[in-house]
Design a protein around this motif. Structure first.
Motif, short mmCIF file in Angstrom:
data_model
loop_
_atom_site.label_atom_id
_atom_site.label_comp_id
_atom_site.label_asym_id
_atom_site.label_seq_id
_atom_site.Cartn_x
_atom_site.Cartn_y
_atom_site.Cartn_z
N THR A 150 0.55 5.15 -5.04
CA THR A 150 -0.85 5.16 -5.51
C THR A 150 -1.67 4.01 -4.92
OG1 THR A 150 -0.38 3.82 -7.47
CG2 THR A 150 -0.09 6.19 -7.68
N GLN B 60 -1.99 3.20 -1.95
CA GLN B 60 -2.63 3.57 -0.69
C GLN B 60 -4.15 3.63 -0.83
OE1 GLN B 60 -0.81 7.13 1.31
NE2 GLN B 60 0.66 6.94 -0.36
N PHE B 61 -4.60 3.82 -2.07
CA PHE B 61 -6.02 4.05 -2.30
C PHE B 61 -6.73 2.83 -2.85
CE2 PHE B 61 -3.51 7.85 -2.42
CZ PHE B 61 -4.12 8.59 -1.42
N GLU B 62 -6.01 1.71 -2.91
CA GLU B 62 -6.62 0.48 -3.41
C GLU B 62 -6.40 -0.69 -2.44
OE1 GLU B 62 -6.74 -0.19 -7.73
OE2 GLU B 62 -5.87 -2.16 -7.34
N THR B 63 -5.14 -0.91 -2.07
CA THR B 63 -4.81 -2.09 -1.26
C THR B 63 -5.57 -2.16 0.07
OG1 THR B 63 -2.65 -2.14 -2.30
CG2 THR B 63 -2.88 -3.37 -0.24
N PRO B 64 -5.73 -1.04 0.82
CA PRO B 64 -6.42 -1.15 2.12
C PRO B 64 -7.87 -1.63 2.01
CG PRO B 64 -5.15 0.87 2.02
CD PRO B 64 -5.16 0.31 0.62
N TRP B 65 -8.44 -1.57 0.81
CA TRP B 65 -9.83 -2.01 0.65
C TRP B 65 -9.95 -3.52 0.48
CZ3 TRP B 65 -13.00 1.26 2.43
CH2 TRP B 65 -12.78 2.63 2.26
N GLY B 66 -8.86 -4.20 0.23
CA GLY B 66 -8.93 -5.65 0.08
C GLY B 66 -9.39 -6.08 -1.30
N LEU B 67 -9.13 -5.28 -2.31
CA LEU B 67 -9.46 -5.70 -3.67
C LEU B 67 -8.58 -6.89 -4.04
CD1 LEU B 67 -11.13 -4.87 -6.28
CD2 LEU B 67 -8.96 -3.92 -7.11
N ALA C 199 0.81 -1.21 0.00
CA ALA C 199 0.00 0.00 0.00
C ALA C 199 0.85 1.26 0.00
CB ALA C 199 -0.96 -0.02 1.19
#
Lengths: 390, 133
Positions: free
Chosen positions: A135, A137-144, A132
């Motif tokens: 960039t 930081q805005f995708e990985t924390p959501w668990g995609l 994360a």
């Protein structure tokens, strides 16, 4: 045929058994074996290679961060043209364009494009997110789940906008499997039905297990040199008539339109213009099928199907063996093999089809011009090559 | 197992700091008036560097979504299945988010959503819930 033109004179891939390399080895060993086999076919040796093109996922962090440098050392060569362009699985279509330019400009004489992966044998593939940082930081924390989640988001949007159904997507998986059934080298060869695809476990809605590419080992190599060499060796040369590349995003939320593969539109438009041909001239199409939705979006973006009409286009076995639009004639990433990055295998299959040397059951008659399109990242990048026998 | 935390950098620190105060902020361009997400150094619409932070209303609509049945690694196993969405904010930009679990069965593209700040493992994330402000 002009003597200085760049032509493909050798291709090779690593034999697989159940998705693993038949002869176990590291990514570097797999690359070396494929390179030698492709050069043997071309009547050349590693000592002739002065341009090296690769992308990979081995040795990162570490020696894989400078992959052409590491490979040069391992292969014992000193290339004067290095290209480690990495735009995802489409990198190899970009490499071929770059290699053709380098040869035609006299920067190098023999270009070697290579890929190798032992991801299946090493069990190194997983769905966990990318670190994360920056960039991500805005995708990985959501668990995609990557990369499938991004493709699922695109599939859902395409269904919403155009009424595309899971059955439409399933047709793509069924066709790929039918082609694989005709290819002894393919990993998954047992026939499947639309119902099988719909009944498979859901991975990331609306995509199920059989909408997803395989996880296999694999390796491939392509040798590009001047037409004059091919003539002297009596080789059947394959010309690179047009190429183009583009990228629009990496994080999926930044994709300009999730129901439209803009990178493929941009790349193919440039390739068609450079080749000076239209869709009518294309005898065979090979496209990256990381997921069923990838194929559908690509057919629309390349202009073979109408925008939004991809589902209808692939229906009733149209892209399957015996259909009017043969596609991914080796079984594709969905059923042949998918060793992390697949783009080089699209080119290898197109070359073998053009030479008329695949098994008769899946050989397309008289392929004079072929279009190959790779997709990389999460529908992020695209690179198109138009190949021709003359 | 702890979920992956953002590795905050100088360009993103204000965004993450605002979330701790239950505020969703966006970069917006003074030259062209358009907002963008995630925060950039140069406006991706007009390429001006005259940017400012604005406070988002926290409302938007679902542009697309997926239900992750197979989670992104062990850290997310307890949550699965969970709904990840891309939301088009009323200010224009799209952002990735998750839809709160209670609303999972009613999610549809085009539905209105409102931000719901969720605190977990010392991190505040801007989830969204169905319904307008």
């Amino acid at each position: 045929m002009k003597d200085h033109e760049a032509v493909i004179v050798g291709v090779a891939d690593a034999p697989l058994i159940n998705g693993k390399v038949a002869q176990p080895g590291s990514a570097l060993q797999i690359v070396a074996r494929c390179a030698k086999a492709a050069l043997d076919e071309a009547g050349l040796t590693l000592g002739d290679v002065d341009g090296l093109f690769t992308a990979g996922m081995w040795g990162i962090p570490g020696v894989g961060q400078l992959p052409t440098v590491t490979l040069s050392e391992f292969l014992g060569i000193r290339p004067v043209v290095h290209d480690g362009t990495n735009i995802g699985g489409s990198a190899f279509e970009a490499h071929l364009g770059h290699a053709a330019l380098a040869i035609e400009q006299g920067l190098c004489d023999v270009a070697l494009i290579v890929y190798g992966s032992a991801q299946r044998s090493e069990m190194s593939r997983n769905l966990a997110g990318r670190p994360a940082t920056l960039t991500m930081q805005f995708e990985t924390p959501w668990g995609l789940p990557t990369p499938v989640g991004g493709y699922a988001l695109a599939a859902m949007r395409h269904m919403h906008e155009y009424g595309t159904t899971r059955e439409h997507l399933a047709e793509i998986a069924v066709a790929a499997r039918a082609w694989a059934g005709l290819n002894p080298a393919a990993t998954k060869r047992d026939p499947i039905t639309v119902d099988d695809v719909l009944a498979a476990p859901t991975i990331s809605k609306p995509l199920g297990l059989l909408d997803c590419c395989l996880v296999t080992d694999g390796g491939g190599a392509i040798v590009v040199t001047r037409a004059s060499h091919a003539k002297a060796q009596g080789l059947k040369p394959i010309h690179v008539r047009g190429h183009g590349q583009a990228a629009t995003h990496w994080t999926i939320a930044a994709m300009p339109d999730l129901a439209r593969l803009t990178a493929a539109e941009m790349a193919s438009e440039r390739a068609f213009a450079m080749a000076g041909v239209t869709h009518d001239a294309i005898d065979l199409v090979e496209v990256y099928d990381s997921f069923t939705i990838t194929t559908l979006l690509t057919l629309e973006a390349l202009g073979f199907a109408e925008r939004g009409g991809g589902g209808e286009f692939v229906s009733n076995g149209r892209i399957a063996p015996g259909g009017a639009f043969p596609l991914n004639t080796n079984g594709g990433g969905l059923s042949y093999a998918h060793p992390g990055m697949y783009g080089i295998f699209l080119l290898i299959e197109a070359v073998r089809q053009m030479r008329g040397e695949v098994e008769p059951e899946r050989q397309i008659a008289n392929v004079r011009t072929a279009l190959v399109h790779g997709t990389g990242g999460t529908l992020s990048s695209g690179a198109t090559c138009i190949l021709s026998l003359d | 197992m702890t979920k992956p935390h953002p590795v905050v950098d100088p360009g993103t620190a204000p965004y993450w700091a605002a979330l701790k105060e239950k505020r969703l902020i966006l970069k917006s361009c003074r030259a062209c008036g358009q907002a963008h997400f995630y925060p950039r150094e140069i406006c991706p619409h007009c390429y001006s560097d005259d940017l400012d932070w604005i406070e988002a209303k926290g409302t938007g609509e679902i542009y697309s979504y997926t239900v992750a049945v197979r989670p992104a690694g062990q850290a997310f196993e307890a949550d699965a299945p969970y709904t990840i969405a891309i939301v088009t904010l009323d200010e224009g930009p799209r952002m990735m988010t998750r839809i709160v679990a209670a609303d999972a069965d009613a999610v549809e593209i085009g539905k209105k959503v409102t931000v719901r700040f969720v605190e977990e493992d010392d991190l505040v994330l801007p989830f969204f819930a169905l319904g307008g402000a």
